[in-house]
Design a protein around this motif. Structure first.
Motif, short mmCIF file in Angstrom:
data_model
loop_
_atom_site.label_atom_id
_atom_site.label_comp_id
_atom_site.label_asym_id
_atom_site.label_seq_id
_atom_site.Cartn_x
_atom_site.Cartn_y
_atom_site.Cartn_z
N GLN A 1 12.15 63.79 -101.50
CA GLN A 1 10.69 63.67 -101.50
C GLN A 1 10.26 62.33 -102.06
O GLN A 1 10.78 61.92 -103.11
N LEU A 2 9.31 61.71 -101.39
CA LEU A 2 8.77 60.49 -101.97
C LEU A 2 7.77 60.87 -103.07
O LEU A 2 7.08 61.89 -102.96
N SER B 1 6.94 54.39 -107.06
CA SER B 1 7.52 54.29 -105.72
C SER B 1 8.51 53.13 -105.64
O SER B 1 9.58 53.25 -105.03
N GLN C 1 11.58 54.30 -107.37
CA GLN C 1 12.27 55.38 -106.66
C GLN C 1 12.97 54.87 -105.39
O GLN C 1 14.06 55.33 -105.04
N CYS C 2 12.34 53.92 -104.70
CA CYS C 2 12.84 53.53 -103.37
C CYS C 2 13.82 52.36 -103.39
O CYS C 2 14.50 52.14 -102.40
N VAL D 1 15.27 56.12 -98.97
CA VAL D 1 14.51 55.39 -97.95
C VAL D 1 15.14 55.65 -96.58
O VAL D 1 14.44 55.97 -95.61
N ILE E 1 14.43 59.23 -95.43
CA ILE E 1 13.06 59.48 -94.98
C ILE E 1 12.79 58.78 -93.66
O ILE E 1 12.17 59.33 -92.77
#
Ligand code: HEM
Length: 300
Positions: free
Chosen positions: A144-145, A255, A258-259, A294, A297
């Motif tokens: 999950q983003l 973000s 996280q990414c 990334v 997703i």
């Protein structure tokens, strides 16, 4: 399609240039604001007036574009134009343009500059960056983003943001004009005088916190420590966008962590000294690699 993208890119570049020009002409103003004689020799006022015409044309273009659209959207301008229909004397185009200008100019560079300072400091503190990443990875599902509600439940990340607010307030010298003669800290201030609150220096006062020059996000683990921050102003004229600023910063910084994996480009620490008005002396330069989330997703 390529042509449309090109046109969008060009428009984005023009807007970015306009914002940069407007922000660099604002800052703490110009010497001629304080020494009126300088107005005779400095070109500042002329330049700012010309710039104001360009800004006004740009804002009027946004309003006219929305007005011409048949279907109402859900943007700030759509809502303001609806209010104009019922209260035309109050919501004039001038008022609407003023509100958009406030949002763009007060809310744009402040947030992006804070983010830039956060990344500069995190690059120099890889252990802190790692801890922030672990917090995000443990609290948010792996596929999950990060989303807005998650971002409010990341206390470690919040401490990092508070420490950046302390060390690098995006509006370090908010100006005020005295509306009556008064005494401030033993100084007589005459009505009409412009005074600046030196937020940058107040945050670095050794009487307020230990080792004020150091980046130490853990100081905000102590309850109530964030109450010492005046990054977003105080009182009736405090920043009305403070809630939005906090939310955007948590989400954007969260973000980015996280990414991507972030590293310095070399062994050397990145330069965290300031040029004028909180601009980093050296622009942010970093190595960045997409994390597995990334790819997951993008391929879903
Ligand atoms: C990191 C982000 C931000 C910082 C550090 C910041 C800081 C400040 C400060 C120090 C003031 C002056 C307060 C005073 O005079 O006491 C101010 C005013 C203001 N800010 Fe922000 N701000 C931020 C983000 C935003 C955002 C996102 C918006 C809106 C979208 C916004 C809109 C405004 C407006 C309209 C004012 C003028 C308020 C007035 O004159 O009464 N700001 N901000």
């Amino acid at each position: 399609m390529k042509r449309v993208r090109q046109l969008i890119d060009e428009a984005a570049k023009r807007v970015r240039k306009l914002i940069d020009e407007a922000v660099s002409s604002a800052g703490v103003g110009h010497a001629s604001d304080h020494v009126p004689l300088l107005r005779w020799v400095a070109s500042y006022e002329k330049r700012v007036k010309k710039l104001a015409v360009r800004v006004d044309e740009f804002l009027q273009g946004l309003v006219d574009e929305k007005r011409a659209q048949r279907e109402k959207g859900n943007t700030m301008i759509d809502h303001l134009l609806s209010l104009q229909e019922t209260q035309p004397d109050y919501y004039t185009d001038v008022t609407i343009k003023g509100l958009i200008a406030d949002t763009i100019f007060a809310g744009n560079v402040t947030v992006t500059r804070t983010l830039e300072w956060a990344m500069l400091n995190l690059l120099n503190h890889p252990k802190v960056l790692k801890k922030a990443k672990i917090e995000i990875d443990t609290k948010i599902e792996l596929d999950q983003l990060i989303d807005e509600p998650d971002a409010t439940n990341l206390p470690y990340l919040q401490c990092v943001i508070s420490e950046i607010f302390r060390l690098s307030p995006a509006a370090p010298l908010p100006p005020r004009r005295a509306t009556y003669d008064c005494l401030v800290g033993g100084y007589n201030i005459q009505r009409g005088t412009t005074v600046f609150a030196n937020v940058w220096a107040i945050h670095r006062d050794p009487n307020i916190g230990e080792e004020p020059e150091k980046f130490k996000q853990e100081r905000f683990e102590k309850k109530g420590e964030d109450k010492k921050l005046i990054t977003l102003g105080m009182g009736r004229r405090a920043c009305p966008g403070s809630g939005l600023a906090q939310r955007v910063l948590r989400l954007a910084l969260g973000s980015m962590i996280q990414c991507s994996e972030w590293e310095r480009i070399g062994e050397e620490y990145v330069d965290t000294t300031e040029a004028t008005t909180m601009l980093p002396t050296t622009p942010l330069l970093a190595m960045c690699r997409a994390r597995p989330i990334v790819h997951k997703i993008l391929s879903a």
